[in-house]
Design a protein around this motif. Sequence first.
Motif, short mmCIF file in Angstrom:
data_model
loop_
_atom_site.label_atom_id
_atom_site.label_comp_id
_atom_site.label_asym_id
_atom_site.label_seq_id
_atom_site.Cartn_x
_atom_site.Cartn_y
_atom_site.Cartn_z
N LEU A 217 51.22 26.31 36.09
CA LEU A 217 52.24 27.32 36.39
C LEU A 217 52.03 28.46 35.42
O LEU A 217 51.82 28.24 34.22
CB LEU A 217 53.65 26.74 36.22
N THR A 218 52.08 29.70 35.91
CA THR A 218 51.85 30.86 35.06
C THR A 218 52.91 31.91 35.32
O THR A 218 53.14 32.30 36.47
CB THR A 218 50.47 31.48 35.33
N LYS A 219 53.56 32.39 34.26
CA LYS A 219 54.54 33.47 34.39
C LYS A 219 53.85 34.74 34.86
O LYS A 219 52.70 35.03 34.51
CB LYS A 219 55.24 33.72 33.05
N SER A 220 54.57 35.52 35.62
CA SER A 220 53.94 36.65 36.31
C SER A 220 53.55 37.80 35.39
O SER A 220 52.80 38.68 35.80
CB SER A 220 54.89 37.18 37.40
N ASN A 221 54.05 37.82 34.15
CA ASN A 221 53.73 38.97 33.29
C ASN A 221 52.42 38.81 32.52
O ASN A 221 51.98 39.75 31.87
CB ASN A 221 54.87 39.24 32.30
N VAL A 222 51.80 37.64 32.59
CA VAL A 222 50.53 37.43 31.90
C VAL A 222 49.39 37.62 32.90
O VAL A 222 49.29 36.91 33.89
CB VAL A 222 50.46 36.03 31.26
N LYS A 223 48.51 38.55 32.62
CA LYS A 223 47.39 38.86 33.50
C LYS A 223 46.09 38.79 32.70
O LYS A 223 46.07 39.00 31.49
CB LYS A 223 47.54 40.26 34.11
N GLY A 224 45.00 38.53 33.41
CA GLY A 224 43.68 38.63 32.81
C GLY A 224 43.33 37.56 31.80
O GLY A 224 42.35 37.71 31.07
N LEU A 225 44.10 36.49 31.75
CA LEU A 225 43.78 35.40 30.84
C LEU A 225 42.78 34.50 31.54
O LEU A 225 43.06 33.93 32.59
CB LEU A 225 45.04 34.62 30.47
N ILE A 226 41.58 34.36 30.99
CA ILE A 226 40.48 33.70 31.67
C ILE A 226 40.26 32.30 31.12
O ILE A 226 40.16 32.10 29.91
CB ILE A 226 39.17 34.51 31.52
N ASN A 227 40.20 31.32 32.02
CA ASN A 227 39.81 29.94 31.68
C ASN A 227 38.44 29.69 32.27
O ASN A 227 38.28 29.60 33.49
CB ASN A 227 40.82 28.94 32.24
#
Length: 558
Positions: free
Chosen positions: A533-543
């Motif tokens: 689950l990811t909050k909508s304000n975090v972008k571009g975090l790469i796994n």
Amino acid sequence: MKKRVLALGTAACLVLGSLTGCGFTGSTGSPTTGEASQGTAPSESVSDKTDAAGSGDQVLSVYANAEIKTLVQWAASDNQSSMVNNNAFEGLLRLDENHEAQPALAESFDVSDDKLTYTFHLREGLQWSNGTPLTAKDFVFSWLKQMSAEATNGYSFIMTDYIVNGAEYNEGKVSGEEVGVKAVDDKTFQVTLKAPTPYFSRLTVLCQFFPLNEEYVTSKGDQYGLSAENMIYCGPYVITSYDPAVGATLKKNEKYWDAANVKIENAQVRVMKDGSAALNAYLANELSQVNLDSSNVAAYQSDPEFSSKSEFRTEYLQFSLSNPVMANKNIRRAVSMAIDRETLTKAILADGSAPSVGLVAEGMFGSESKTFREINGNLSPFNPEEAKKYWEEGCKELGQTPTLTLLVRDDSVTKAVATYIQSELNKNLGIDIVIDTKTVQARNELMDNDNYMFASTAWGADYDDAMTYLDLWTNGTPYRGSYKNETYNKLINDARVETDDTKRLDMLLQAEKLLVDEDVIVAPLYHRGSATLTKSNVKGLINHPFGPDVEFKYAYFE
């Protein structure tokens, strides 16, 4: 090839977020937000434990489910250390948002016509975080350190297998001047390989290939890396505090060559070993991303914040050819064909894992137009009718109906998979198998000592090439089923020195077919995945599916 201590593509349980105490401004869109107080209290704020940011600043915070054992590059082998180091350091190349290796500290490189010499050209004006110039000599020092007997992370092979005189240097037979690493000048670093290695440049994204400043490291002696103050950095961030049991805080490195494109000023790694507490922290808006256990996937699968992905890691059944029952190919083929991998991944795992149709993971590089898996197709089909025929033929050849014993690790996921396999073989072959559950160490010892029938095990990619899987079965060890096939070994050995990419790929494709389809030495089960689950304000975090796990560099808050 030796049995690796660690597969770097093996992803750690990492969760990201902005802390409430540091001015979290994330989405509260999850329909279950507010339920965190039911049963378990939200995790404590750690804003008092970090000097990363003052009140009101946004902090990108990730959690690791185990301690960050060490930040010393030649000693680190755990995923948590790799993730921290990857964000505080950088190599010649760096993985981008699409997991492709792109110019980093090196702005370009040349490969000689015989594909044995790589010449890397460093960028102008590179600096360490203390202002010291970063030069080609820093790569020579670091790489020799990793190839030396001083390296304790079990990863010397990642260089010594490829670089001229690397193995000899590790054994103390030659001096550093005789190893194939050279600083031509301050901006030119040259590497000479034993044989053509098409994926060599992609190896340089791994932490073992990051530079180190000899003068600084030597001046700190045995204190180097024990605290943030005893390190200097060359990556997007610098570490401002570090405690193995608590975590690490980071801030943007203003001396980084690409600092203008690093959008998040402050980041943090928290050590959190309780997955339930992490989920509650997410629901309380303390974290912006959380990994879900399979038991929670169904409840959140339709949530707009839900996503899942597959990793470059394959779980498979390893058959022991020394065992008289598993020496029978019909028995091995029957077991493999009797397992419905689609149902396994969707109904049992339900965590983003994908069914394995071959040993090499989905998405791994093949040719310029297709992945390796797309080219080689389905080598592990589910066919219960044919499986029953192979079983009956195998029993006839053995003169008995054998009892099968499956050796597995004692973690909850592996035990659930083993129970599913037990039910599949009962349903499709009409047999009852015994599940032998052991600790990881005990299971490894049984396999190393050739004291098993078949076992559940896994391999995660060190780099984006099929060779990271296929060369494991060339040494005939009990852990790999005591498999000895001259044709297979020739395919792998020829592929190691083949300079024509098309011919080399064909050799590797043949090798996988021989291993999985013709000889049935392994039965691939699934490519491990994760659901988040990811909050909508975090972008571009790469796994990344292989190599360094998590990239902060491209992340930003919306």
